[in-house]
Design an enzyme around this catalytic site. Sequence first.
Site, PDB file in Angstrom:
ATOM      1  N   PHE A  78     -66.361 -35.612   2.514  1.00 31.80           N
ATOM      2  CA  PHE A  78     -67.046 -34.684   3.413  1.00 31.80           C
ATOM      3  C   PHE A  78     -68.393 -34.341   2.808  1.00 31.80           C
ATOM      4  CE2 PHE A  78     -68.612 -30.753   5.110  1.00 31.80           C
ATOM      5  CZ  PHE A  78     -68.459 -30.956   6.464  1.00 31.80           C
ATOM      6  N   ASP A 124     -71.936 -34.631  -5.207  1.00 33.35           N
ATOM      7  CA  ASP A 124     -72.024 -33.568  -4.205  1.00 33.35           C
ATOM      8  C   ASP A 124     -71.196 -32.383  -4.709  1.00 33.35           C
ATOM      9  OD1 ASP A 124     -71.800 -31.799  -2.109  1.00 33.35           O
ATOM     10  OD2 ASP A 124     -71.478 -33.338  -0.582  1.00 33.35           O
ATOM     11  N   LYS A 175     -74.276 -23.842  -0.482  1.00 35.16           N
ATOM     12  CA  LYS A 175     -73.256 -22.800  -0.322  1.00 35.16           C
ATOM     13  C   LYS A 175     -73.507 -21.579  -1.230  1.00 35.16           C
ATOM     14  CE  LYS A 175     -69.831 -25.300   2.181  1.00 35.16           C
ATOM     15  NZ  LYS A 175     -69.478 -26.709   2.145  1.00 35.16           N
TER      16      LYS A 175
HETATM   17  C1  LIG Z   1     -70.050 -27.730   3.021  1.00 35.60           C
HETATM   18  C2  LIG Z   1     -70.317 -29.045   2.394  1.00 35.60           C
HETATM   19  C3  LIG Z   1     -71.417 -29.828   2.766  1.00 35.60           C
HETATM   20  C4  LIG Z   1     -72.323 -29.465   3.919  1.00 35.60           C
HETATM   21  O1  LIG Z   1     -72.957 -28.243   3.763  1.00 35.60           O
HETATM   22  P1  LIG Z   1     -73.599 -27.533   5.049  1.00 35.60           P
HETATM   23  O2  LIG Z   1     -74.337 -26.366   4.481  1.00 35.60           O
HETATM   24  O3  LIG Z   1     -72.465 -27.129   5.929  1.00 35.60           O
HETATM   25  O4  LIG Z   1     -74.485 -28.524   5.701  1.00 35.60           O
HETATM   26  C5  LIG Z   1     -71.640 -31.011   2.085  1.00 35.60           C
HETATM   27  N1  LIG Z   1     -70.818 -31.403   1.094  1.00 35.60           N
HETATM   28  C6  LIG Z   1     -69.740 -30.680   0.708  1.00 35.60           C
HETATM   29  C7  LIG Z   1     -68.886 -31.173  -0.399  1.00 35.60           C
HETATM   30  C8  LIG Z   1     -69.445 -29.492   1.352  1.00 35.60           C
HETATM   31  O5  LIG Z   1     -68.369 -28.796   0.994  1.00 35.60           O
END
Ligand SMILES: *Cc1c(COP(=O)(O)O)cnc(C)c1O
Length: 420
Positions: free
Chosen positions: A154, A239, A268
Site C-alpha cells: 500500500f 515507504d 502522516k
Molecule cells: C497512508 C500511506 C500512504 C499514503 O499516504 P496518504 O497521505 O494517504 O497519501 C503511503 N504509504 C503508506 C505505507 C501508508 O501507510
Amino acid sequence: MALSTPKPMNDSHPVSTADFIALENRYGAANYKPLDVVLTRGEGVYVWDVEGKRYLDCLSAYSAVNQGHCHPKILAALKAQAEQLTLTSRAFRNDQLGLFYEELCALTHSHKVLPMNSGAEAVETALKVARKWGYEVKGVPEGLAEIIVCADNFHGRTLSIVGFSTDPSARHGFGPFGPGFKVIPFGDAKALEAAITPNTVAFLVEPIQGEAGVIVPPAGYFKKVRELCTQHRVVLILDEIQTGLGRTGKLLAEEHEGIESDLTLIGKALSGGFYPVSAVLSNVEVMDVLKPGEHGSTFGGNPLACAVARAALRVLTEEGMIENAAKMGARLQAGLRAINSDVVREIRGRGLMVAVELQPHAGGARRYCEALKTRGLLCKETHGHTLRITPPLVITAAQVDAALTEFEGVFAGAGLAAHA
Ligand SMILES: *Cc1c(COP(=O)(O)O)cnc(C)c1O
C-alpha cells in the site's frame, strides 16, 4: 456545480449521530465505510463523539496522530505560525523551511529533503527521482526504467500507485495504467534478486506492510535487500509513511534491520495529525538529479507545514514517545498473547504497530470493531479478518491495560451477541 442542488434534508441543525451520518451519506462520495461514530473532540489517546461518549483511539488516523490528539505544543506552533505567515509558494523562500530541513536531516541522518503534502505525493516524488537517476546516472536507456514493488503493497491512491497495487478494489475500473513496474512477493529476497535487470532503477517497499495487515518480514530480509540493491545499483526506497516516526519503537523501522535506505518516505505523523506534510529523505546522490522546474508543489514546504512538522518532531523525541512505543508495544503484545480465545489466530507486530488476526470462523473483524466501539475503543479492521491496533504513542501502561480488558471481553465472546 450541479444544475439542481439537492434540497437541504431538514431545517434544523444536526445534533445526533444519526443526523451527521445522514448528512454525510446524502452529500458525500461513498468511497469510505466508516464505523458509525461521529467524533467532535480529541485529546491525547482519547476522542469524544457528538453524544459525549469517550473512546480510546486505537487507530490514530492510520498513525498520523502518533503524538496524540491535539498535542498542545504542536497546536501552539500551528497557532503562532498561522498568525505569522502560512504560504509563500516556493517561488519565494520562507524562514521555516531551512530550519525544518536542518532538524529533519539531523534527526534522520539524511542529506537532502524534498517536502510534499500527502504520502502519495512523497511516493510519486520518489518514483520520479529514482527514474531520473536511473537515466542520468545509472545509464538506463530512455523509457525503459523498471521499478520493483511488492505484492499486497500500500503506497497511496494516485493512478500510478494503484497501477502497481495488487488489491483488486484499489485497481479495478481505474486503468489503463502506466508501465514500468514489476511485482514480487514481500519478504522474499530471492524473488528480488531474480527480478532485478540492468534496467531496474528502484525497489519500493514498506518495512512492515501496514494495510496488508501488519506483515512483518522474516529476520534478515532487509539486510539481504540492502546488499542486493547496493550490488546492482538499485535505489532502495523505504515507504515509512506508516512505520516511521516512532510507531514501531524506533524513529524509523529501518533501524530494526540495521540498514539505511537510499530514499525514505515519511508523512502522516510528520505533522502529528494537524496538517498534511510529507517528505522524501535522501542519503545519496539520487536527489541531486532534480533541477529547478522539474518537480514541485504549491503547498510543499510551506511555512505553516514546516512549523507544525518541526514541533511534531520535537515532541516525539523530547517527550520520549519512541521509547514509550517500544515499552507499551511490548506490554500490549504480551497482554494480547495472554488472552485465552479460540477466535484469535495470531498476534503480530512491532512496537505499537500491532495486529490481531482472527480465525476464519470468527465471522470477520468488522463485528469485533463494532463491539469494541460499544466498549469505548476504536479500531479498524483490515482485509476482513485482521484488526489493527495502533494507539497514539503517548499511551500509558494503565491505558494499555484498560484496552486489554476490552479486547479480552470481545475475543472471549462477550459483547458480540447483538452482532452475531
Ligand atoms: C497512508 C500511506 C500512504 C499514503 O499516504 P496518504 O497521505 O494517504 O497519501 C503511503 N504509504 C503508506 C505505507 C501508508 O501507510
